[in-house]
Write an enzyme that holds these catalytic residues in place. Sequence first.
Site, PDB file in Angstrom:
ATOM      1  N   ASP A 189       0.832  -1.204   0.000  1.00  0.00           N
ATOM      2  CA  ASP A 189       0.000   0.000   0.000  1.00  0.00           C
ATOM      3  C   ASP A 189       0.867   1.254   0.000  1.00  0.00           C
ATOM      4  O   ASP A 189       0.352   2.378  -0.098  1.00  0.00           O
ATOM      5  CB  ASP A 189      -1.000  -0.006   1.162  1.00  0.00           C
ATOM      6  CG  ASP A 189      -0.331  -0.079   2.526  1.00  0.00           C
ATOM      7  OD1 ASP A 189       0.908  -0.132   2.594  1.00  0.00           O
ATOM      8  OD2 ASP A 189      -1.066  -0.101   3.540  1.00  0.00           O
ATOM      9  N   SER A 190       2.186   1.054   0.057  1.00  0.00           N
ATOM     10  CA  SER A 190       3.127   2.159  -0.162  1.00  0.00           C
ATOM     11  C   SER A 190       2.957   2.755  -1.552  1.00  0.00           C
ATOM     12  O   SER A 190       3.425   3.872  -1.831  1.00  0.00           O
ATOM     13  CB  SER A 190       4.568   1.680   0.017  1.00  0.00           C
ATOM     14  OG  SER A 190       4.853   0.582  -0.843  1.00  0.00           O
ATOM     15  N   GLU A 242      -1.447  -5.528   8.406  1.00  0.00           N
ATOM     16  CA  GLU A 242      -0.803  -4.883   9.540  1.00  0.00           C
ATOM     17  C   GLU A 242      -1.629  -5.258  10.763  1.00  0.00           C
ATOM     18  O   GLU A 242      -2.783  -4.852  10.887  1.00  0.00           O
ATOM     19  CB  GLU A 242      -0.740  -3.375   9.329  1.00  0.00           C
ATOM     20  CG  GLU A 242       0.154  -2.986   8.157  1.00  0.00           C
ATOM     21  CD  GLU A 242       0.303  -1.470   8.005  1.00  0.00           C
ATOM     22  OE1 GLU A 242       0.038  -0.741   8.983  1.00  0.00           O
ATOM     23  OE2 GLU A 242       0.688  -1.039   6.902  1.00  0.00           O
ATOM     24  N   ASP A 301      -0.794  -6.221  -0.214  1.00  0.00           N
ATOM     25  CA  ASP A 301      -1.163  -5.518   1.009  1.00  0.00           C
ATOM     26  C   ASP A 301      -2.674  -5.294   1.038  1.00  0.00           C
ATOM     27  O   ASP A 301      -3.263  -4.870   0.033  1.00  0.00           O
ATOM     28  CB  ASP A 301      -0.479  -4.139   1.032  1.00  0.00           C
ATOM     29  CG  ASP A 301       0.585  -4.046   2.106  1.00  0.00           C
ATOM     30  OD1 ASP A 301       0.553  -4.834   3.064  1.00  0.00           O
ATOM     31  OD2 ASP A 301       1.453  -3.167   1.975  1.00  0.00           O
ATOM     32  N   LYS A 334      -1.082  -9.490   2.935  1.00  0.00           N
ATOM     33  CA  LYS A 334      -0.375  -9.004   4.122  1.00  0.00           C
ATOM     34  C   LYS A 334      -1.282  -8.074   4.897  1.00  0.00           C
ATOM     35  O   LYS A 334      -1.927  -7.198   4.315  1.00  0.00           O
ATOM     36  CB  LYS A 334       0.910  -8.278   3.748  1.00  0.00           C
ATOM     37  CG  LYS A 334       1.679  -7.747   4.968  1.00  0.00           C
ATOM     38  CD  LYS A 334       3.035  -7.175   4.586  1.00  0.00           C
ATOM     39  CE  LYS A 334       2.956  -5.812   3.938  1.00  0.00           C
ATOM     40  NZ  LYS A 334       2.402  -4.765   4.858  1.00  0.00           N
ATOM     41  N   GLU A 359       8.886  -4.133  10.499  1.00  0.00           N
ATOM     42  CA  GLU A 359       9.288  -2.828   9.964  1.00  0.00           C
ATOM     43  C   GLU A 359       9.660  -1.871  11.084  1.00  0.00           C
ATOM     44  O   GLU A 359       8.945  -1.738  12.087  1.00  0.00           O
ATOM     45  CB  GLU A 359       8.166  -2.193   9.126  1.00  0.00           C
ATOM     46  CG  GLU A 359       8.557  -0.822   8.593  1.00  0.00           C
ATOM     47  CD  GLU A 359       7.555  -0.205   7.638  1.00  0.00           C
ATOM     48  OE1 GLU A 359       7.816   0.921   7.165  1.00  0.00           O
ATOM     49  OE2 GLU A 359       6.528  -0.837   7.355  1.00  0.00           O
TER      50      GLU A 359
END
Length: 271
Positions: A49-50, A120, A88, A118, A187
């Site tokens: 999502d970066s 978070e 993400d 993925k 991270e």
Amino acid sequence: MSIHTRTKRLTVPQLVAMKGQQKIVSLTAYSSSIARLIDPIVDFILVGDSTAMVGYGRASTLSMQLEEIIGHTRAVVDSTRLSCVIADMPFGSYQESNEQAFRNCAQVLARTGCDAVKLEANKALAGTIEFLVARGIPVMAHVGLMPQFVNVMGGFKAQGLTAETGAVIAEDARANLEAGAFSLLLEGVAEGVARQITLDSKMPTIGIGASPACDGQVLVTEDVLGLGGEQVPRFVKQYADVGAVIRDACERFAEEVRDGRFPESRHCYGL
């Protein structure tokens, strides 16, 4: 240069089996052009999502939409044949309920053909990971500095720098692994904390600003190539200044157009 001899796409179980055997290499991609280039080099491609920041120029990852992730992930999958592809899940697409998480994760897998997702996830979301894994969705859990928690964390800051906060990250990691996550992405985590989590984990850990002891490393491709902008995180190593190459090529193109040197007759049809 690639050292891989495989002829088929790396699977999630094969990725897990690499722990303790060889270091895992990953880069991000959100376009077919980058994905094709890194496919024979890396073990897995992360469609992060970066993309919201490096692809769209937004201030954070929070605005990334599910449809955007699906579009970019489909482009990466369709352009590759060797790397495992992990997508993400955007902010707001899985936190509401287990059912919401399954519905959206299943949609990402079904519509893109990617291999895993993925999330978070702190300890509170371990139950969601368990729910997803039990229903056939492989999950990589992201702990430590979680960009989707940027407003709670007060910015993009390294995590686990005290014994107390390090213990919280270790507990998040443990809970997610017990829930069935096949891997941990660590991270912005204090080196000692990331090292210990890696030693304690039976599943591979992937570091980004964490520790060389992690089972693998991932970076944002734009940062590696010098395309990430002026603010570069401490954990980034720039391996090339592709931005300078692009600027030079574009400047020469503009100069030749303005001088009337491009296009030449050989670039035209019917002459």
